[in-house]
Motif scaffolding. Sequence first.
Motif, PDB file in Angstrom:
ATOM      1  N   MET A   1       9.586   2.498   2.314  1.00 10.39           N
ATOM      2  CA  MET A   1       8.760   1.425   2.462  1.00 10.39           C
ATOM      3  C   MET A   1       7.888   1.851   3.707  1.00 10.39           C
ATOM      4  O   MET A   1       6.703   1.541   3.834  1.00 10.39           O
ATOM      5  CB  MET A   1       9.428   0.223   3.148  1.00 10.39           C
ATOM      6  CG  MET A   1       8.217  -1.121   3.533  1.00 10.39           C
ATOM      7  SD  MET A   1       9.196  -2.590   3.655  1.00 10.39           S
ATOM      8  CE  MET A   1       9.775  -2.221   5.275  1.00 10.39           C
ATOM      9  N   PHE A   2       8.328   2.774   4.714  1.00  8.30           N
ATOM     10  CA  PHE A   2       7.487   2.972   5.760  1.00  8.30           C
ATOM     11  C   PHE A   2       6.242   4.147   5.429  1.00  8.30           C
ATOM     12  O   PHE A   2       5.480   4.281   6.103  1.00  8.30           O
ATOM     13  CB  PHE A   2       8.463   4.204   6.772  1.00  8.30           C
ATOM     14  CG  PHE A   2       9.312   3.198   7.310  1.00  8.30           C
ATOM     15  CD1 PHE A   2       9.102   2.367   8.405  1.00  8.30           C
ATOM     16  CD2 PHE A   2      10.769   2.870   7.031  1.00  8.30           C
ATOM     17  CE1 PHE A   2       9.900   1.608   9.148  1.00  8.30           C
ATOM     18  CE2 PHE A   2      11.828   2.234   7.548  1.00  8.30           C
ATOM     19  CZ  PHE A   2      11.094   1.587   8.548  1.00  8.30           C
ATOM     20  N   HIS A   3       6.327   4.646   4.174  1.00  8.11           N
ATOM     21  CA  HIS A   3       5.411   5.614   3.521  1.00  8.11           C
ATOM     22  C   HIS A   3       4.454   4.584   2.768  1.00  8.11           C
ATOM     23  O   HIS A   3       3.335   5.211   2.353  1.00  8.11           O
ATOM     24  CB  HIS A   3       5.981   6.551   2.876  1.00  8.11           C
ATOM     25  CG  HIS A   3       6.984   7.454   3.592  1.00  8.11           C
ATOM     26  ND1 HIS A   3       6.496   8.417   4.604  1.00  8.11           N
ATOM     27  CD2 HIS A   3       8.261   7.580   3.596  1.00  8.11           C
ATOM     28  CE1 HIS A   3       7.482   9.262   5.053  1.00  8.11           C
ATOM     29  NE2 HIS A   3       8.672   8.641   4.411  1.00  8.11           N
ATOM     30  N   LYS A   4       4.367   3.533   2.608  1.00 10.68           N
ATOM     31  CA  LYS A   4       3.552   2.702   1.744  1.00 10.68           C
ATOM     32  C   LYS A   4       2.281   2.528   2.523  1.00 10.68           C
ATOM     33  O   LYS A   4       2.307   2.179   3.901  1.00 10.68           O
ATOM     34  CB  LYS A   4       4.038   1.267   1.382  1.00 10.68           C
ATOM     35  CG  LYS A   4       5.334   1.485   0.561  1.00 10.68           C
ATOM     36  CD  LYS A   4       5.057   2.017  -0.679  1.00 10.68           C
ATOM     37  CE  LYS A   4       6.083   1.871  -1.929  1.00 10.68           C
ATOM     38  NZ  LYS A   4       5.659   2.361  -3.035  1.00 10.68           N
ATOM     39  N   ARG A   5       1.258   2.680   1.893  1.00 13.23           N
ATOM     40  CA  ARG A   5      -0.085   2.479   2.637  1.00 13.23           C
ATOM     41  C   ARG A   5      -0.418   1.003   3.285  1.00 13.23           C
ATOM     42  O   ARG A   5      -0.582   0.769   4.398  1.00 13.23           O
ATOM     43  CB  ARG A   5      -1.329   2.663   1.779  1.00 13.23           C
ATOM     44  CG  ARG A   5      -2.970   2.467   2.287  1.00 13.23           C
ATOM     45  CD  ARG A   5      -2.911   3.326   3.665  1.00 13.23           C
ATOM     46  NE  ARG A   5      -2.813   4.674   3.341  1.00 13.23           N
ATOM     47  CZ  ARG A   5      -4.032   5.491   3.030  1.00 13.23           C
ATOM     48  NH1 ARG A   5      -5.118   4.799   2.825  1.00 13.23           N
ATOM     49  NH2 ARG A   5      -3.636   6.811   2.632  1.00 13.23           N
ATOM     50  N   TRP A   6      -0.001  -0.128   2.530  1.00  8.26           N
ATOM     51  CA  TRP A   6       0.204  -1.535   3.014  1.00  8.26           C
ATOM     52  C   TRP A   6       0.989  -1.481   4.206  1.00  8.26           C
ATOM     53  O   TRP A   6       0.310  -2.441   5.118  1.00  8.26           O
ATOM     54  CB  TRP A   6       0.458  -2.464   2.140  1.00  8.26           C
ATOM     55  CG  TRP A   6       1.679  -2.509   1.607  1.00  8.26           C
ATOM     56  CD1 TRP A   6       2.445  -1.800   0.573  1.00  8.26           C
ATOM     57  CD2 TRP A   6       2.890  -3.168   1.998  1.00  8.26           C
ATOM     58  NE1 TRP A   6       3.804  -2.123   0.399  1.00  8.26           N
ATOM     59  CE2 TRP A   6       4.027  -2.660   1.447  1.00  8.26           C
ATOM     60  CE3 TRP A   6       2.854  -4.049   3.151  1.00  8.26           C
ATOM     61  CZ2 TRP A   6       5.361  -3.267   1.878  1.00  8.26           C
ATOM     62  CZ3 TRP A   6       4.119  -4.690   3.552  1.00  8.26           C
ATOM     63  CH2 TRP A   6       5.129  -4.005   3.018  1.00  8.26           C
ATOM     64  N   PHE A   7       1.893  -0.967   4.449  1.00 11.27           N
ATOM     65  CA  PHE A   7       2.719  -1.198   5.323  1.00 11.27           C
ATOM     66  C   PHE A   7       2.225  -0.670   6.612  1.00 11.27           C
ATOM     67  O   PHE A   7       2.306  -1.005   7.767  1.00 11.27           O
ATOM     68  CB  PHE A   7       4.275  -0.717   5.175  1.00 11.27           C
ATOM     69  CG  PHE A   7       5.300  -0.993   6.356  1.00 11.27           C
ATOM     70  CD1 PHE A   7       5.778  -2.072   6.438  1.00 11.27           C
ATOM     71  CD2 PHE A   7       5.654   0.015   7.173  1.00 11.27           C
ATOM     72  CE1 PHE A   7       6.837  -2.397   7.310  1.00 11.27           C
ATOM     73  CE2 PHE A   7       6.624   0.075   8.340  1.00 11.27           C
ATOM     74  CZ  PHE A   7       6.977  -1.267   8.300  1.00 11.27           C
ATOM     75  N   VAL A   9      -0.963   0.068   7.262  1.00 12.69           N
ATOM     76  CA  VAL A   9      -1.994  -0.839   7.744  1.00 12.69           C
ATOM     77  C   VAL A   9      -1.614  -2.085   8.369  1.00 12.69           C
ATOM     78  O   VAL A   9      -2.147  -2.461   9.530  1.00 12.69           O
ATOM     79  CB  VAL A   9      -3.024  -1.080   6.379  1.00 12.69           C
ATOM     80  CG1 VAL A   9      -3.946  -2.072   6.817  1.00 12.69           C
ATOM     81  CG2 VAL A   9      -3.514   0.210   5.746  1.00 12.69           C
ATOM     82  N   LEU A  10      -0.498  -2.801   7.988  1.00  9.99           N
ATOM     83  CA  LEU A  10      -0.047  -3.917   8.560  1.00  9.99           C
ATOM     84  C   LEU A  10       0.682  -3.394  10.043  1.00  9.99           C
ATOM     85  O   LEU A  10       0.258  -4.182  10.846  1.00  9.99           O
ATOM     86  CB  LEU A  10       1.251  -4.429   7.950  1.00  9.99           C
ATOM     87  CG  LEU A  10       1.841  -5.622   8.422  1.00  9.99           C
ATOM     88  CD1 LEU A  10       1.006  -6.754   8.677  1.00  9.99           C
ATOM     89  CD2 LEU A  10       3.099  -6.199   7.654  1.00  9.99           C
ATOM     90  N   ILE A  11       1.327  -2.402  10.229  1.00  9.93           N
ATOM     91  CA  ILE A  11       1.786  -2.129  11.592  1.00  9.93           C
ATOM     92  C   ILE A  11       0.617  -1.673  12.441  1.00  9.93           C
ATOM     93  O   ILE A  11       0.674  -1.965  13.460  1.00  9.93           O
ATOM     94  CB  ILE A  11       2.830  -0.765  11.327  1.00  9.93           C
ATOM     95  CG1 ILE A  11       4.030  -1.310  10.548  1.00  9.93           C
ATOM     96  CG2 ILE A  11       3.097  -0.268  12.717  1.00  9.93           C
ATOM     97  CD1 ILE A  11       4.826  -2.349  11.302  1.00  9.93           C
ATOM     98  N   SER A  12      -0.278  -1.024  11.971  1.00  5.22           N
ATOM     99  CA  SER A  12      -1.454  -0.532  12.648  1.00  5.22           C
ATOM    100  C   SER A  12      -2.145  -1.876  13.475  1.00  5.22           C
ATOM    101  O   SER A  12      -2.549  -1.855  14.363  1.00  5.22           O
ATOM    102  CB  SER A  12      -2.572   0.179  11.993  1.00  5.22           C
ATOM    103  OG  SER A  12      -1.806   1.519  11.401  1.00  5.22           O
ATOM    104  N   GLY A  13      -2.473  -3.001  12.141  1.00  5.44           N
ATOM    105  CA  GLY A  13      -3.148  -4.043  12.677  1.00  5.44           C
ATOM    106  C   GLY A  13      -2.249  -5.101  13.781  1.00  5.44           C
ATOM    107  O   GLY A  13      -2.900  -5.498  14.828  1.00  5.44           O
TER     108      GLY A  13
END
Length: 356
Positions: A1-7, A9-13
């Motif tokens: 999951m840590f390598h998923k793009r959506w995750f 982006v979520l953490i960055s936000g």
Amino acid sequence: MFHKRWFQVLISGILISLLIFLLHEIQFFFEPFLTYAGAIAFPLIGGAILFYISRPVMHFLEYYKIPRILAIIIVFLLFILLGFIIVQFIAPIAQQQFTRLVDNIPRMSDMIAETITYWQQNQDIIPDQFNDSLNSVVETLQNSLDAAPGIIIDVISQFVGFVFALVLIPFFLFFMLKDGDKLVPFLTQFMNNKVASSFKRLTKSLDHTLNSFIIGQLTVSVFVGLILLVGYLIIGLNYSLTLALFAMLMNVIPFVGPFLAVVPAILVALFQEPIMAVYVAIIMIVAQQLEGNLVSPNVMGKALNIHPLTIITVILAAGSLAGFLGLLFAIPAYAVIKTIISHLYHEWLEHKAASE
């Protein structure tokens, strides 16, 4: 999951939101720096504008083997000569017209109220709700016009303080002209070759953007102001020089400025002779067509490449947040931010392509 793009982006936000919250909570820490920045902002911006105006003249003189210090002195002498011409020949006429215009504002206010009252009394088809709204608008307009002399006096008082701040601008301008080209080499000496190369490209892009905007907007404003002055003199409009100078100032604001510039001219024309308002509108349309088809494409080109809808949106937002200063600096600030983001994006693409 840590390598998923959506995750990611979520953490960055979440991290960005947390950073903004923390900066808001400790904003007291930045107040001394903001106070200092506010103190030097005006002379710094004024010096930068004059720097972009005078730098071509300095380089032209250097091309003919004139030492830089002597070239800078010549530039300052040219500014002094321009100031002398303005104070000696333009300012007295503009001041006289401006004084007459201010003195006539109460009479113009009374004429507006009398005209609308007469029109209301001689019609029977307009609903009462519209009449009530119209009366409210007339009352507001009349109060605004009656208060205009006091507002103008306050503006003049602020302008006096503004003039005192002008004293620092020549010092900023002198050192910008003298040592401006040494700043980037000084900063890049602390960077590695790759970062230094990227930073040089960024500063070159920013320099091109600011130069295009400042020189372009000033050229457009002067051109439109001169065209309007000639047109106003031909039709015999009162306060022609003052109204043309106001239009020249307003045209510094992209897109919205021309519409603001024509309002006082049309009002003056209506009081002088109603048909003259049509002449003023025609003159403004001709000036804008000449500027839009001849001056702007050749002076500014597509250097900024900003869509008109974006310009309107940015100006409306900046105007509501920062008033006139927001209108004035919204587009160059947006252009600078856009240039930085575009540069970083292209750097990221190059890095990604190289890594693949």
